[in-house]
Motif scaffolding. Structure first.
Motif, PDB file in Angstrom:
ATOM      1  N   PHE A  43      43.961  40.457  45.317  1.00 51.41           N
ATOM      2  CA  PHE A  43      45.199  41.314  45.815  1.00 51.41           C
ATOM      3  C   PHE A  43      45.711  42.219  44.957  1.00 51.41           C
ATOM      4  O   PHE A  43      45.686  43.371  44.998  1.00 51.41           O
ATOM      5  N   PHE A  44      46.019  41.931  43.884  1.00 50.57           N
ATOM      6  CA  PHE A  44      46.816  42.781  42.810  1.00 50.57           C
ATOM      7  C   PHE A  44      45.825  43.978  42.404  1.00 50.57           C
ATOM      8  O   PHE A  44      46.133  45.017  42.112  1.00 50.57           O
ATOM      9  N   LYS A  45      44.661  43.615  42.121  1.00 43.78           N
ATOM     10  CA  LYS A  45      43.437  44.672  41.916  1.00 43.78           C
ATOM     11  C   LYS A  45      43.416  45.625  43.002  1.00 43.78           C
ATOM     12  O   LYS A  45      43.262  46.811  42.849  1.00 43.78           O
ATOM     13  N   LYS A  46      43.279  45.273  44.288  1.00 42.61           N
ATOM     14  CA  LYS A  46      42.974  45.917  45.601  1.00 42.61           C
ATOM     15  C   LYS A  46      44.075  46.819  45.710  1.00 42.61           C
ATOM     16  O   LYS A  46      43.789  48.142  45.859  1.00 42.61           O
ATOM     17  N   TYR A  47      45.300  46.457  45.681  1.00 48.66           N
ATOM     18  CA  TYR A  47      46.352  47.229  45.939  1.00 48.66           C
ATOM     19  C   TYR A  47      47.164  48.052  44.678  1.00 48.66           C
ATOM     20  O   TYR A  47      48.221  48.524  44.811  1.00 48.66           O
ATOM     21  N   GLY A  48      46.440  48.013  43.706  1.00 45.88           N
ATOM     22  CA  GLY A  48      46.999  48.737  42.206  1.00 45.88           C
ATOM     23  C   GLY A  48      48.151  48.174  41.753  1.00 45.88           C
ATOM     24  O   GLY A  48      48.904  49.004  40.968  1.00 45.88           O
ATOM     25  N   TYR A  49      48.281  46.993  41.752  1.00 43.48           N
ATOM     26  CA  TYR A  49      49.451  46.345  40.940  1.00 43.48           C
ATOM     27  C   TYR A  49      48.953  46.177  39.401  1.00 43.48           C
ATOM     28  O   TYR A  49      48.491  45.014  39.064  1.00 43.48           O
ATOM     29  N   ILE A  50      49.086  47.280  38.682  1.00 41.30           N
ATOM     30  CA  ILE A  50      48.421  47.257  37.588  1.00 41.30           C
ATOM     31  C   ILE A  50      48.943  46.207  36.476  1.00 41.30           C
ATOM     32  O   ILE A  50      48.202  45.673  35.929  1.00 41.30           O
TER      33      ILE A  50
ATOM     34  N   GLU B 182      53.555  40.876  51.752  1.00 40.87           N
ATOM     35  CA  GLU B 182      52.350  39.927  51.153  1.00 40.87           C
ATOM     36  C   GLU B 182      52.195  39.842  49.764  1.00 40.87           C
ATOM     37  O   GLU B 182      51.980  38.658  49.274  1.00 40.87           O
ATOM     38  N   TYR B 183      52.743  40.753  48.841  1.00 38.69           N
ATOM     39  CA  TYR B 183      52.873  40.545  47.451  1.00 38.69           C
ATOM     40  C   TYR B 183      53.751  39.352  47.135  1.00 38.69           C
ATOM     41  O   TYR B 183      53.267  38.502  46.222  1.00 38.69           O
TER      42      TYR B 183
ATOM     43  N   GLN C 112      47.952  41.174  33.633  1.00 37.24           N
ATOM     44  CA  GLN C 112      48.628  39.945  33.139  1.00 37.24           C
ATOM     45  C   GLN C 112      47.798  38.655  33.450  1.00 37.24           C
ATOM     46  O   GLN C 112      47.536  37.684  32.635  1.00 37.24           O
ATOM     47  N   LEU C 113      47.374  38.832  34.705  1.00 40.52           N
ATOM     48  CA  LEU C 113      46.322  37.728  35.300  1.00 40.52           C
ATOM     49  C   LEU C 113      45.153  37.958  34.798  1.00 40.52           C
ATOM     50  O   LEU C 113      44.581  36.875  34.476  1.00 40.52           O
ATOM     51  N   SER C 114      44.567  39.265  34.238  1.00 43.47           N
ATOM     52  CA  SER C 114      43.222  39.133  33.762  1.00 43.47           C
ATOM     53  C   SER C 114      43.296  38.537  32.367  1.00 43.47           C
ATOM     54  O   SER C 114      42.481  37.616  31.759  1.00 43.47           O
TER      55      SER C 114
END
Length: 410
Positions: free
Chosen positions: A367-374, A337-338, A379-381
């Protein structure tokens, strides 16, 4: 030597009952206490019991000494990252597993079997081994209890549960007097690695430097390269570009010379990302392309390289479509999914900037936040915060800037 356990081992091997073995030597209840190691028999008694089964004590002691040396080599392979030799020794030890269970080596043996399964990425076996260690822990010494928790922290880290790994590592810091000396460098290395994942850069660098010194002192050259890689990544995150680039060059050369394929690939990837961030696109593409050739299509790193190439390159539509298709190749459910999210993102680049912004905010960021893709979340933030500042939408800009800070930093 656990003489009672040895007697029990050979009695089972010879298919004797306690009554048969004890006959003419001692009572059955006496033998039972000997085998459970609750009673230490006289020398004449245990020699008679062993002799009845054709076992000579002197040869038995020599056998256990050889086994101890074999286990020592197995442990050294783990510490010095000689994983091929460790696999060979593991297979040899498995053949005498029943005998090892009868010796005083059992705790070290079971602990390093756990570490072996983690090295070999055999996580189901590691989980079963962890349950076994829970049963054995009442017999562990203080250093063995420390090792059990340390290896469990590595297990959590390997499975992506970094918060639990960090909690265990912090507890180990408080019990620092119990750390086995031979694991000093490894502790520093693992702690630095987990801190780096949380973007706690100053503390991560501190532990990485301690690991470098410990590995240098122990002449542990492969692990030294790993610790230097952590430092190089740390320098990259702190924008110490010259220091990072110089260190990447050293590690890249030495990883290739020592034929550390996985390490070499990791160095190429991180070095290429540094060059990409410095807008040295041609050099970055060269490293990414070299790396891509040596990777299995569909693997995590192969797809990560494709994401970076798509972010850099301006290609013909057909070439872009081919790379996007490779992002959709099968993998683990979460990572699938990533990479599907990234493939959709690159396809949407053909459309309006507003579509891209909406996709980043509505799909990618949650999605990134939920699954811990720090890294991706940060970067997106940062991108979204910058966009909303430019638009004068201060409430949203503040929200995403807060998310940026929450997902890492000192």
């Amino acid at each position: 030597m656990n003489i009672g356990s040895v007697i029990k081992y050979y009695r089972h091997k010879h298919n004797l009952t306690q009554s048969q073995l004890a006959d003419g030597i001692c009572s059955v209840s006496h033998l039972s206490k000997i085998e459970s190691n609750t009673y230490t028999p006289h020398e004449e008694t245990y020699e008679a019991l062993l002799l009845k089964m054709g076992v000579q004590l002197k040869k038995e002691l020599e056998h256990q000494k050889r086994l101890e040396q074999q286990l020592g080599r197995f442990i050294d392979c783990s510490l010095y990252y000689d994983l091929d030799r460790m696999e060979e020794l593991y297979q040899e030890l498995v053949e005498v597993d029943d005998y090892v269970q009868s010796t005083a080596l059992i705790n070290q043996y079971e602990l390093y079997k756990f570490r072996y399964y983690l090295h070999a990425k055999q996580y189901e076996k590691a989980n079963e081994q962890q349950k076994l260690l829970d049963k054995l822990k009442a017999s562990f010494t203080a250093p063995e209890l420390w090792m059990r928790q340390f290896f469990q922290a590595i297990q959590f880290s390997s499975l992506g549960d970094y918060k639990e790994a960090m909690a265990l590592m912090d507890e180990l810091d408080h019990g620092f007097h119990s750390i086995p000396q031979k694991l000093e460098g490894e502790f520093y290395y693992q702690k630095s690695r987990i801190l780096l994942l949380f973007d706690r850069l100053a503390l991560s660098a501190y532990y990485a430097e301690l690991a470098v010194r410990a590995y240098e002192k122990d002449h542990n050259y492969i692990r030294l390269l790993h610790a230097q890689l952590l430092l190089a990544i740390n320098y990259t995150r702190r924008n110490l570009v010259t220091q990072a680039a110089n260190l990447y060059e050293v590690i890249k050369r030495n990883a290739k010379l020592t034929q550390q394929k996985e390490l070499y690939q990791t160095v190429l990837y991180n070095y290429a990302e540094l060059l990409q961030s410095e807008k040295q696109d041609e050099q970055a593409i060269e490293l990414f392309e070299e790396l891509k050739k040596g990777l299995e299509p569909g693997s995590y790193l192969h797809k990560a390289v494709i994401v970076n190439l798509l972010e850099i390159k301006t290609m013909e539509q057909e070439a872009t479509a081919e790379l996007i298709a490779q992002l959709r190749m099968s993998g683990t459910s979460k990572d699938k999914e990533y990479f599907n999210i990234y493939s959709d993102y690159f396809e949407k680049q053909k459309f309006s900037q507003q579509d891209l912004l909406n996709y980043k905010e509505d799909k990618m960021f949650p999605f990134f936040k939920k699954y811990g893709y720090i890294k991706d979340t940060r970067q997106l933030s940062q991108d979204l915060a910058a966009y909303y500042k430019q638009q004068g939408k201060w409430e949203k800009a503040h929200y995403y800037q807060t998310q940026f800070l929450e997902n890492g930093g000192e």
